[in-house]
Motif scaffolding. Structure first.
Motif, PDB file in Angstrom:
ATOM      1  N   MET A   1       7.015 102.394  -0.974  1.00 32.76           N
ATOM      2  CA  MET A   1       6.288 103.628  -2.736  1.00 32.76           C
ATOM      3  C   MET A   1       7.322 103.577  -3.109  1.00 32.76           C
ATOM      4  N   ALA A   2       7.005 104.016  -4.457  1.00 35.27           N
ATOM      5  CA  ALA A   2       8.244 104.594  -5.549  1.00 35.27           C
ATOM      6  C   ALA A   2       8.928 106.113  -5.562  1.00 35.27           C
ATOM      7  N   GLU A   3       7.971 106.809  -5.313  1.00 39.31           N
ATOM      8  CA  GLU A   3       8.155 108.009  -5.475  1.00 39.31           C
ATOM      9  C   GLU A   3       8.480 108.562  -4.028  1.00 39.31           C
ATOM     10  N   ASP A   4       9.401 107.714  -2.992  1.00 45.35           N
ATOM     11  CA  ASP A   4       9.933 107.503  -1.895  1.00 45.35           C
ATOM     12  C   ASP A   4      11.309 107.265  -2.252  1.00 45.35           C
ATOM     13  N   LEU A   5      11.598 106.779  -3.136  1.00 41.91           N
ATOM     14  CA  LEU A   5      13.228 106.040  -3.568  1.00 41.91           C
ATOM     15  C   LEU A   5      14.261 107.325  -4.782  1.00 41.91           C
ATOM     16  N   TYR A   6      15.138 107.556  -3.755  1.00 42.01           N
ATOM     17  CA  TYR A   6      15.618 108.299  -4.353  1.00 42.01           C
ATOM     18  C   TYR A   6      17.033 107.872  -4.760  1.00 42.01           C
ATOM     19  N   PRO A   7      17.050 108.024  -6.069  1.00 45.96           N
ATOM     20  CA  PRO A   7      18.398 106.514  -7.406  1.00 45.96           C
ATOM     21  C   PRO A   7      19.236 107.596  -6.079  1.00 45.96           C
ATOM     22  N   VAL A   8      20.320 106.261  -6.876  1.00 47.14           N
ATOM     23  CA  VAL A   8      22.078 107.376  -6.258  1.00 47.14           C
ATOM     24  C   VAL A   8      21.679 108.141  -7.915  1.00 47.14           C
ATOM     25  N   PRO A   9      22.198 109.368  -7.698  1.00 48.91           N
ATOM     26  CA  PRO A   9      22.766 110.625  -8.899  1.00 48.91           C
ATOM     27  C   PRO A   9      23.839 110.027  -9.787  1.00 48.91           C
ATOM     28  N   GLU A  10      23.749 110.732 -10.824  1.00 53.48           N
ATOM     29  CA  GLU A  10      24.100 110.226 -11.986  1.00 53.48           C
ATOM     30  C   GLU A  10      25.890 110.287 -11.719  1.00 53.48           C
ATOM     31  N   SER A  11      25.870 111.446 -11.310  1.00 53.89           N
ATOM     32  CA  SER A  11      26.870 112.143 -10.479  1.00 53.89           C
ATOM     33  C   SER A  11      28.139 111.606  -9.691  1.00 53.89           C
ATOM     34  N   ALA A 429      20.432 103.657  -2.685  1.00 48.12           N
ATOM     35  CA  ALA A 429      19.035 104.493  -3.281  1.00 48.12           C
ATOM     36  C   ALA A 429      18.122 104.486  -1.448  1.00 48.12           C
ATOM     37  N   LEU A 430      18.253 105.972  -1.917  1.00 49.94           N
ATOM     38  CA  LEU A 430      17.894 106.034  -0.551  1.00 49.94           C
ATOM     39  C   LEU A 430      16.489 106.686  -0.153  1.00 49.94           C
ATOM     40  N   LYS A 431      15.862 106.182   1.110  1.00 48.33           N
ATOM     41  CA  LYS A 431      14.241 105.947   1.080  1.00 48.33           C
ATOM     42  C   LYS A 431      14.757 107.199   2.444  1.00 48.33           C
ATOM     43  N   PRO A 432      13.654 108.393   2.757  1.00 47.34           N
ATOM     44  CA  PRO A 432      13.521 109.494   3.834  1.00 47.34           C
ATOM     45  C   PRO A 432      13.742 108.738   4.839  1.00 47.34           C
ATOM     46  N   GLY A 433      14.401 109.572   6.077  1.00 45.93           N
ATOM     47  CA  GLY A 433      13.759 108.700   7.198  1.00 45.93           C
ATOM     48  C   GLY A 433      14.967 107.186   7.522  1.00 45.93           C
ATOM     49  N   SER A 434      15.325 106.280   5.624  1.00 47.29           N
ATOM     50  CA  SER A 434      15.877 105.453   6.828  1.00 47.29           C
ATOM     51  C   SER A 434      17.520 105.371   6.571  1.00 47.29           C
ATOM     52  N   ALA A 435      18.153 105.139   7.598  1.00 52.42           N
ATOM     53  CA  ALA A 435      19.603 104.646   8.092  1.00 52.42           C
ATOM     54  C   ALA A 435      20.131 103.655   6.823  1.00 52.42           C
ATOM     55  N   ALA A 436      19.460 103.162   6.132  1.00 55.41           N
ATOM     56  CA  ALA A 436      19.587 102.126   5.305  1.00 55.41           C
ATOM     57  C   ALA A 436      20.618 100.902   5.128  1.00 55.41           C
ATOM     58  N   SER A 437      21.121 100.885   5.364  1.00 50.60           N
ATOM     59  CA  SER A 437      22.391  99.263   4.467  1.00 50.60           C
ATOM     60  C   SER A 437      23.525  99.563   6.325  1.00 50.60           C
ATOM     61  N   PRO A 438      23.698  98.493   6.390  1.00 47.86           N
ATOM     62  CA  PRO A 438      25.171  98.812   7.403  1.00 47.86           C
ATOM     63  C   PRO A 438      26.296  99.092   6.976  1.00 47.86           C
ATOM     64  N   PHE A 439      27.898  98.880   8.029  1.00 44.04           N
ATOM     65  CA  PHE A 439      28.726  99.371   7.217  1.00 44.04           C
ATOM     66  C   PHE A 439      29.338  98.342   7.019  1.00 44.04           C
ATOM     67  N   PHE A 440      30.289  98.090   6.067  1.00 47.71           N
ATOM     68  CA  PHE A 440      31.376  96.711   5.953  1.00 47.71           C
ATOM     69  C   PHE A 440      31.707  96.267   7.203  1.00 47.71           C
ATOM     70  N   GLY A 441      31.285  94.920   7.747  1.00 45.53           N
ATOM     71  CA  GLY A 441      31.741  94.154   8.938  1.00 45.53           C
ATOM     72  C   GLY A 441      30.857  94.145   9.493  1.00 45.53           C
ATOM     73  N   VAL A 442      29.521  95.287   9.704  1.00 44.94           N
ATOM     74  CA  VAL A 442      28.560  95.673  11.136  1.00 44.94           C
ATOM     75  C   VAL A 442      27.163  94.090  10.640  1.00 44.94           C
ATOM     76  N   GLU A 443      27.376  93.480  11.867  1.00 40.11           N
ATOM     77  CA  GLU A 443      26.160  92.168  11.610  1.00 40.11           C
ATOM     78  C   GLU A 443      24.840  92.594  12.635  1.00 40.11           C
ATOM     79  N   PRO A 444      23.323  94.117  12.058  1.00 40.66           N
ATOM     80  CA  PRO A 444      23.184  94.398  12.914  1.00 40.66           C
ATOM     81  C   PRO A 444      21.567  93.039  12.665  1.00 40.66           C
ATOM     82  N   LEU A 445      21.109  92.894  13.462  1.00 40.29           N
ATOM     83  CA  LEU A 445      20.225  92.200  13.761  1.00 40.29           C
ATOM     84  C   LEU A 445      19.151  92.547  14.499  1.00 40.29           C
TER      85      LEU A 445
END
Ligand code: WTA
Length: 645
Positions: A1-11, A429-445
């Motif tokens: 859902m597009a309205e649930d995606l919070y883009p990176v703020p310009e600052s 870009a953020l989704k409320p409740g999601s931890a999003a993406s693996p940090f560098f070197g982390v390979e989750p499965l």
């Protein structure tokens, strides 16, 4: 859902440390060219002797072990203090905000921190503490807790912090497990306007252990305590006669740094061991990328040093990065639910890192406590410890952060040393409740119950496919348990104990523990630990404990208790059992509900069917599933009829 995606703020997009492109490129490199990637990153630390090797770990049984930067030599306290003295001598290293808003904060510069830590190290040395000795720290949130940690690191001693909310029994178990002969504590702690008798707790614990010979007591409240001659020493008196210089001990990258006990599915809490080089790199590098602090920032992690979050993100991560870190002695809602935001304003906090349980409790009090403060200094908000529900996320984002601050929802564990799956403020870009993406070197499965790797958008058990620098190295005194607990369920992988979902955009959503660990207010509690405490009571024949959804705490503790014949159930006994568990473990283990039951649902082979107990505790009695394999299916009717809540 597009309205649930919070883009990176310009600052943030403009000059973040990691941008979206930077993340994509570097993440790929961190996996494909791992050795070079990590040796380059290791350059951010100050080494006595630089490592020439990076990852030498193996998750396979025959070659099992976790090892990073094995030929490197460094000292953690020199990295957190001495190397900043050339450029940051007069910068504040630690801001201490006291429990009472009427008391004065303390501001400790890097120069002062150096002197305090050296003195503490010399006091420990004078008490005979040597490299590799275990030092138990049972301290509240006062600067001396950080001094003591860094002092241990300076002389190569291994600290084991026991959260001040743990009981004398729990403290004694941890002292004995690591054979620690010295404890550092205070006369009393202060929290939410009350005092906590930490020294008296140490006295009680001392009666239960045989290895303890020295107790160093920091004077905090001035409350009266009994000092045992020959064993107990006032810190201020000992510190008056030692030098404010102490050379840092050169440590191998794989020398132990600290132990921290944590709860698992079975048995007693485990001593999680972290070592020197990999841990410090992980704590500092994740801290730098995730919080992106700049000169002049004041960063506040509102955790307690008794938990891993306090280790990595109040002390080691920020100080290694030369960042001003705020330590808060008190609780979020005292003297009023506005306190956190008042602290933000008082010290112009730029990054705030806290737990969903605190947010939910404050949200309930209404927005006025927040909107009555400025919070203009805030640029970033962080969340840790448990899944954050989208409602709390939006309140944090919209009300606390007024829509301008990205939220980093950081998933990690005591065992991982630092962040593993998390957004980066300038990249994600953020989704409320999601931890999003693996940090560098982390390979989750994600794997299914049989260990088959699942592809695409799906849900499963969360495993990590390769080692990372901050990974724990062993369970203290029981390397076999380390392997069995984390690497035997899904061979070749580190099993986290968590479930997770990956959506169609590749975002990760942590769904919570899939083992017998419950997460109460962001604190880990083993159901087995609470059960063992209950059955120690003279009236209890058998107990089974499960978690259930709790509006504020995330999960609450629900205990099913079968009494010995002749001990009738009563409300008075229920209260007594609650007090008993608090005494055995500590207030964080307080059962929310106790249901007396004539029997527990068991299979014919005697195994308790926890699935049924969980459903009943949740109030979901319409779908109990197949109960025909139970030895006595009628037990279930009684459990349903007498449900508490
Ligand atoms: C949970 C705390 C969802 C998870 C740092 C993990 C989380 C356990 C998150 C570790 C998060 C921690 N989202 N769940 N952002 N962070 N958890 O060892 O179940 O006290 O396994 O470490 O907390 O708890 P621990």
């Amino acid at each position: 859902m597009a309205e649930d995606l919070y883009p990176v703020p310009e600052s943030w997009a403009a000059d973040a440390r990691v941008t979206a492109e930077g993340y994509a490129t570097d993440y790929a490199r961190s996996l494909d060219d791992a050795t070079r990637f990590w040796l380059e990153r290791a350059d951010s630390l100050e080494w006595v002797s630089k490592p020439t090797v990076a990852d030498e770990s193996s998750f396979e049984e025959a070659t099992f072990g976790v090892k990073w930067f094995a030929d490197g030599v460094l000292n953690v306290s020199a990295n957190c203090i001495d190397r900043h003295l050339a450029t940051r001598r007069d910068q504040i290293a630690i801001i201490w905000e006291p429990d009472s808003p009427a008391a004065d904060p303390r501001f400790i510069t890097f120069t002062e921190l150096h002197a305090e830590v050296c003195r503490f190290a010399n006091v420990l040395k004078a008490q005979g503490v040597r490299k590799d000795d275990r030092v138990t720290l049972y301290l509240p949130m006062i600067p001396e807790a950080a001094f003591a940690m860094l002092a241990c690191a300076r002389i190569g001693a291994v600290h084991s912090i026991v959260f001040g909310g743990f009981s004398p029994e729990a403290l004694a178990g941890r002292i004995t497990d690591c054979d620690s002969r010295i404890v550092v504590t205070v006369d009393e702690g202060r929290r939410g306007g009350k005092t906590v008798p930490l020294k008296a707790n140490v006295d009680a614990a001392a009666k239960l252990v045989t290895c303890l010979d020295t107790v160093i007591v920091v004077r905090a409240t001035g409350g009266g305590v009994e000092m045992q001659p020959g064993r107990d020493i006032w810190y201020d008196e000992a510190a008056a006669s030692v030098a404010a210089e102490c050379a840092p001990e050169p440590m191998n990258a794989e020398d132990p740094l600290f132990l921290l006990y944590t709860s698992g599915s079975t048995g007693k809490p485990k001593g999680v061991l972290h070592t020197t080089g990999g841990y410090l790199l992980w704590a500092s590098y994740t801290h730098a990328c995730v919080f992106d602090c700049r000169d002049g920032d004041t960063y506040w992690c509102a955790a307690d040093v008794g938990w891993v979050t306090g280790h990595s993100y109040i002390v080691y991560g920020p100080l290694a990065n030369g960042v001003t870190t705020l330590m808060y002695e008190g609780v979020p809602n005292w003297p009023s639910p506005a306190r956190m935001w008042q602290v933000v304003d008082r010290h112009k906090v730029t990054q705030l890192y806290t737990a969903p349980t605190a947010l939910r409790a404050l949200m309930k009090e209404g927005d006025d406590f927040v909107t009555g403060t400025s919070r203009a200094s805030l640029r970033l908000l962080g969340s840790v410890g448990e899944p954050i529900n989208p409602e709390a996320w939006r309140w944090y984002h919209d009300v606390v952060g007024e829509g301008r601050c990205p939220i980093v929802d950081t998933w990690w564990q005591t065992e991982t040393g630092g962040h593993m799956i998390t957004p980066l403020p300038g990249a994600t870009a953020l989704k409320p409740g999601s931890a999003a993406s693996p940090f560098f070197g982390v390979e989750p499965l994600l794997v299914d119950a049989e260990g088959k790797v699942l592809e695409g958008a799906t849900e499963g058990n969360l495993v990590i496919a390769r080692s990372w620098p901050g990974q724990m190295r062993t369970v203290w005194g029981d390397h076999e348990r380390f392997f069995q607990t984390y690497f035997s369920t899904y061979p070749g992988f580190y099993f986290t104990g968590d479930g997770a979902r990956r959506d169609a955009d590749g975002y990760w959503w942590i769904t919570g523990r899939v083992d017998d660990v419950i997460n109460v207010s962001g604190h880990r509690m083993g159901t087995a630990e609470v059960e063992s405490a209950l059955v120690l009571h003279r009236t209890v024949a058998e107990a089974a404990v499960v978690g259930f959804p709790h509006e504020i705490k995330g999960q609450g503790i629900y205990a099913y208790v079968t009494l010995n014949a002749g001990d009738p159930p009563s409300d008075a006994l229920r209260k007594e059992l609650v007090t008993w568990v608090r005494g055995e473990i500590g207030p964080i283990a307080t059962p929310d509900a106790i249901q007396f039951t004539p029997g527990l649902p068991k299979t014919r082979s005697g195994k308790i069917m926890r699935r049924i107990l969980r459903k009943i505790a949740e109030g979901d009695v319409s779908s109990l599933g197949d109960t025909s394999t139970l030895a006595d299916p009628s037990v279930v009717d009684d459990l349903v009829a007498n449900r508490v809540g």
